[in-house]
Design a protein around this motif. Structure first.
Motif, PDB file in Angstrom:
ATOM      1  N   SER A 182       0.963  57.343  53.518  1.00 45.38           N
ATOM      2  CA  SER A 182       2.494  57.461  53.200  1.00 45.38           C
ATOM      3  C   SER A 182       3.224  56.304  53.518  1.00 45.38           C
ATOM      4  O   SER A 182       4.097  55.736  52.681  1.00 45.38           O
ATOM      5  CB  SER A 182       2.972  58.796  53.481  1.00 45.38           C
ATOM      6  OG  SER A 182       4.167  58.782  54.354  1.00 45.38           O
TER       7      SER A 182
ATOM      8  N   ASN B 244       5.190  62.280  44.034  1.00 51.87           N
ATOM      9  CA  ASN B 244       5.182  62.073  45.236  1.00 51.87           C
ATOM     10  C   ASN B 244       6.222  63.212  45.734  1.00 51.87           C
ATOM     11  O   ASN B 244       6.385  62.946  47.024  1.00 51.87           O
ATOM     12  CB  ASN B 244       5.646  60.440  45.579  1.00 51.87           C
ATOM     13  CG  ASN B 244       4.377  59.767  45.686  1.00 51.87           C
ATOM     14  OD1 ASN B 244       3.248  60.222  45.208  1.00 51.87           O
ATOM     15  ND2 ASN B 244       4.684  58.509  45.420  1.00 51.87           N
TER      16      ASN B 244
ATOM     17  N   GLU C  48       6.447  66.079  46.975  1.00 53.05           N
ATOM     18  CA  GLU C  48       6.118  67.161  48.104  1.00 53.05           C
ATOM     19  C   GLU C  48       5.490  66.151  49.146  1.00 53.05           C
ATOM     20  O   GLU C  48       5.490  66.398  50.240  1.00 53.05           O
ATOM     21  CB  GLU C  48       5.425  68.242  47.717  1.00 53.05           C
ATOM     22  CG  GLU C  48       6.507  69.173  47.105  1.00 53.05           C
ATOM     23  CD  GLU C  48       5.767  70.329  46.389  1.00 53.05           C
ATOM     24  OE1 GLU C  48       4.474  70.715  46.681  1.00 53.05           O
ATOM     25  OE2 GLU C  48       6.532  71.114  45.794  1.00 53.05           O
ATOM     26  N   CYS C  49       4.536  65.391  48.520  1.00 55.81           N
ATOM     27  CA  CYS C  49       3.871  64.457  49.514  1.00 55.81           C
ATOM     28  C   CYS C  49       3.373  63.094  48.577  1.00 55.81           C
ATOM     29  O   CYS C  49       3.266  63.241  47.460  1.00 55.81           O
ATOM     30  CB  CYS C  49       2.450  65.399  49.691  1.00 55.81           C
ATOM     31  SG  CYS C  49       1.074  64.517  50.383  1.00 55.81           S
ATOM     32  N   THR C  50       3.261  62.056  49.388  1.00 59.09           N
ATOM     33  CA  THR C  50       3.042  60.860  48.925  1.00 59.09           C
ATOM     34  C   THR C  50       1.595  60.407  48.533  1.00 59.09           C
ATOM     35  O   THR C  50       0.760  60.732  49.401  1.00 59.09           O
ATOM     36  CB  THR C  50       3.504  59.814  49.907  1.00 59.09           C
ATOM     37  OG1 THR C  50       4.902  59.738  50.151  1.00 59.09           O
ATOM     38  CG2 THR C  50       3.188  58.292  49.101  1.00 59.09           C
TER      39      THR C  50
END
Ligand code: PMV
Length: 315
Positions: free
Chosen positions: A220, A262, A264-266
């Motif tokens: 990330s 991306n 919520e999460c990368t």
């Protein structure tokens, strides 16, 4: 005859602009860090054939005979070519001059093939310096893995297998030749962009953070620096006068799509060089999701981090 295959490298920390007074040697004004991609998918293959002659150089690029370019002549001047006839045949298996680092793979392949064909046996440092004369970014294609270029120094900072889960998808949105050649574009930026005075310091700071993220395999933070760097390069281009722009509608749509993915999460990061073709980084576990999310934007080529150039024939 010698055949050498050299990979492209994609800069995460971008080189943009030459150091004042060292323009003809392509010494960069800021350090850069790139990822060398594997040569199974995207490469330049250069054949060099040497026979007795009077210094003639014949050059074929992608099967078309043409005059050796000025950049090639700079490279050739570092090799003993007198009393020889040199036939150079170079093929890119991907679009040439479309912001996909064909000059990096092309110049690296040329230098390594000439070195072998003319038995100069230059050391790594010298090979990098000669490749840099042809195209700045080419000095990073001499090595595999993660490569840092700073002034006269080029070094591998992490090997190709340091982060085996890392993937790079090349997304070709337009294979046409770029409208703004990078040397003149950089010069325009250096001379006219008010933002450019900040560039060197920012690159130095980011390179430290990037190396930490690679060392820790922290996707990330790698992704954030990667996208910020790409955006800064294109912002500097637009801040130049007259403005320089390499991105097209598809490129902007790809950027938006990745930021959506991306949320919520990368899971993915884009970077663009001097063209609208995207280099998308992700981890192997997210490949399917990322490919699905980017379906319809163009041809996709999946690459890994690579080991660097190879000599495939020494007849
Ligand atoms: O090596 P050149 O002159 O083609 O310049 C390359 C510049 C970028 O690709 C945009 C950035 C980089 O560091 O490779």
């Amino acid at each position: 005859m010698i055949i050498c295959r050299a990979p492209i490298n994609i800069a995460i920390i971008k080189y943009w602009g030459k150091l004042e007074g060292f323009e003809s040697e392509n010494v960069a004004n800021n350090p850069s860090l790139s990822v060398t991609l594997d040569i199974d998918h995207v490469f330049t293959e250069t054949k060099v054939h040497v026979s007795p002659g009077d210094g003639q150089v014949l050059f074929k690029l992608n099967n078309t005979l043409q005059e050796p370019t000025k950049r090639m002549k700079k490279v050739l001047s570092k090799f003993p070519t007198h009393e020889k006839k040199i036939f150079i045949e170079s093929v890119n298996n991907f679009p040439t001059g479309a912001g996909m680092a064909s000059s990096a793979s092309g110049m690296a392949a040329l230098v390594l093939a000439l070195d072998k064909a003319l038995n100069t046996n230059y050391e790594g440092k010298a090979l990098c310096e000669i490749a840099r004369l042809g195209s700045g970014s080419a000095c990073r294609s001499v090595y595999g893995g993660f490569v840092e270029w700073n002034g006269n120094s080029v070094e591998q900072v992490f090997t190709a297998n340091h982060w085996p889960e890392l993937r790079c998808l090349l997304l070709i949105t337009n294979g046409e030749e770029k409208r703004f050649p990078s040397t003149t574009a950089m010069q325009t930026t250096v001379e006219t962009s008010d933002l450019y005075s900040l560039r060197r310091e920012i690159a130095i700071k980011r390179i430290g953070c990037l190396k930490r993220s690679i060392e820790e395999k922290d996707f990330s933070s790698f992704a954030k620096i990667c996208m910020q760097e790409s955006n800064q390069l294109h912002a500097l281009c637009l801040d130049s006068f007259p403005p320089i722009h390499y991105l097209n509608d598809k490129a902007f749509a790809i950027m938006d799509r990745i930021h959506e993915m991306n949320r919520e999460c990368t899971i993915a990061a884009y970077t663009f060089d001097a063209g609208p073709n995207a280099f998308i980084f992700c981890l192997e576990e997210n490949l399917f999701k990322v490919r699905e999310g980017l379906r319809g934007f163009g041809e996709m080529i999946e690459c890994r981090v690579g080991d660097g150039p190879i000599v495939t024939c020494t007849d």
